[in-house]
Design a protein around this motif. Sequence first.
Motif, PDB file in Angstrom:
ATOM      1  N   ALA A 171       0.825  -1.207   0.000  1.00  0.00           N
ATOM      2  CA  ALA A 171       0.000   0.000   0.000  1.00  0.00           C
ATOM      3  C   ALA A 171       0.864   1.263   0.000  1.00  0.00           C
ATOM      4  CB  ALA A 171      -0.935  -0.004   1.207  1.00  0.00           C
ATOM      5  N   ASP A 172       1.911   1.283   0.816  1.00  0.00           N
ATOM      6  CA  ASP A 172       2.781   2.456   0.883  1.00  0.00           C
ATOM      7  C   ASP A 172       3.521   2.677  -0.433  1.00  0.00           C
ATOM      8  OD1 ASP A 172       1.989   2.847   3.492  1.00  0.00           O
ATOM      9  OD2 ASP A 172       3.853   2.116   4.378  1.00  0.00           O
ATOM     10  N   ALA A 173       3.966   1.606  -1.053  1.00  0.00           N
ATOM     11  CA  ALA A 173       4.699   1.725  -2.320  1.00  0.00           C
ATOM     12  C   ALA A 173       3.823   2.347  -3.397  1.00  0.00           C
ATOM     13  CB  ALA A 173       5.204   0.354  -2.771  1.00  0.00           C
ATOM     14  N   GLU A 174       2.528   2.097  -3.321  1.00  0.00           N
ATOM     15  CA  GLU A 174       1.610   2.647  -4.322  1.00  0.00           C
ATOM     16  C   GLU A 174       1.652   4.167  -4.355  1.00  0.00           C
ATOM     17  OE1 GLU A 174      -0.310   2.811  -7.468  1.00  0.00           O
ATOM     18  OE2 GLU A 174       0.025   0.818  -6.659  1.00  0.00           O
ATOM     19  N   GLY A 175       1.859   4.790  -3.239  1.00  0.00           N
ATOM     20  CA  GLY A 175       1.954   6.245  -3.225  1.00  0.00           C
ATOM     21  C   GLY A 175       3.361   6.747  -3.463  1.00  0.00           C
ATOM     22  N   ILE A 176       4.328   6.098  -2.843  1.00  0.00           N
ATOM     23  CA  ILE A 176       5.713   6.556  -2.904  1.00  0.00           C
ATOM     24  C   ILE A 176       6.282   6.440  -4.316  1.00  0.00           C
ATOM     25  CG2 ILE A 176       8.057   6.087  -2.088  1.00  0.00           C
ATOM     26  CD1 ILE A 176       6.760   5.116   0.560  1.00  0.00           C
ATOM     27  N   GLU A 177       5.929   5.380  -5.017  1.00  0.00           N
ATOM     28  CA  GLU A 177       6.532   5.115  -6.330  1.00  0.00           C
ATOM     29  C   GLU A 177       6.400   6.280  -7.296  1.00  0.00           C
ATOM     30  OE1 GLU A 177       3.780   2.720  -9.250  1.00  0.00           O
ATOM     31  OE2 GLU A 177       3.459   1.968  -7.238  1.00  0.00           O
ATOM     32  N   HIS A 178       5.368   7.073  -7.158  1.00  0.00           N
ATOM     33  CA  HIS A 178       5.131   8.178  -8.091  1.00  0.00           C
ATOM     34  C   HIS A 178       5.907   9.441  -7.726  1.00  0.00           C
ATOM     35  CE1 HIS A 178       1.940   5.801  -9.827  1.00  0.00           C
ATOM     36  NE2 HIS A 178       1.421   5.648  -8.623  1.00  0.00           N
ATOM     37  N   HIS A 179       6.384   9.515  -6.495  1.00  0.00           N
ATOM     38  CA  HIS A 179       6.953  10.765  -6.013  1.00  0.00           C
ATOM     39  C   HIS A 179       8.443  10.702  -5.703  1.00  0.00           C
ATOM     40  CE1 HIS A 179       2.981  12.556  -5.782  1.00  0.00           C
ATOM     41  NE2 HIS A 179       2.573  11.392  -5.355  1.00  0.00           N
ATOM     42  N   VAL A 180       9.016   9.534  -5.754  1.00  0.00           N
ATOM     43  CA  VAL A 180      10.429   9.388  -5.410  1.00  0.00           C
ATOM     44  C   VAL A 180      11.292   9.705  -6.635  1.00  0.00           C
ATOM     45  CG1 VAL A 180      10.476   6.899  -5.879  1.00  0.00           C
ATOM     46  CG2 VAL A 180      12.068   7.867  -4.246  1.00  0.00           C
ATOM     47  N   SER A 181      12.383  10.406  -6.397  1.00  0.00           N
ATOM     48  CA  SER A 181      13.274  10.787  -7.500  1.00  0.00           C
ATOM     49  C   SER A 181      14.067   9.573  -7.981  1.00  0.00           C
ATOM     50  CB  SER A 181      14.253  11.867  -7.029  1.00  0.00           C
ATOM     51  OG  SER A 181      15.177  11.311  -6.106  1.00  0.00           O
TER      52      SER A 181
END
Length: 144
Positions: free
Chosen positions: A116-126
């Motif tokens: 669940a956390d990766a679903e959000g982070i994946e789009h915003h991490v450089s």
Amino acid sequence: MVQIPGAARRAAAFRRMRDARSSEVAEDYVELVGDLIAEHGSARLTDLADCLGVAPATAAKALQRLQREGLVETRPYRSITLTDAGETMAAVSRERHRIVHDFLVALGVASEIAEADAEGIEHHVSPETLALFERLTERLRAGL
């Protein structure tokens, strides 16, 4: 005009986040279309809406945007397909998701929570941070 220390740096960071948000929906949709095709042989509008928890009209509007952007092809009474550009975007998004998920699991986060956390982070991490996540995951797995 007031000079604010670090304003240009902050503006660049906010710009990067706005850009990430604008592509987030497209990435989620093309990744899901690819997953549905791989798992079930086809991707239908109703399947997308169900998996994303949105109304079919919302999914249809998103698909129209993706078609205008050259990422998917839709035809009446046919399943949705990815263009070459859509396939590439889905593969990149899927890989980013995997790297973030694996990093979180290596830190000790439960797999379901990491998913669940990766679903959000994946789009915003450089890209730089993503590369570091990957290197640290390898080290954590090796016990270093």
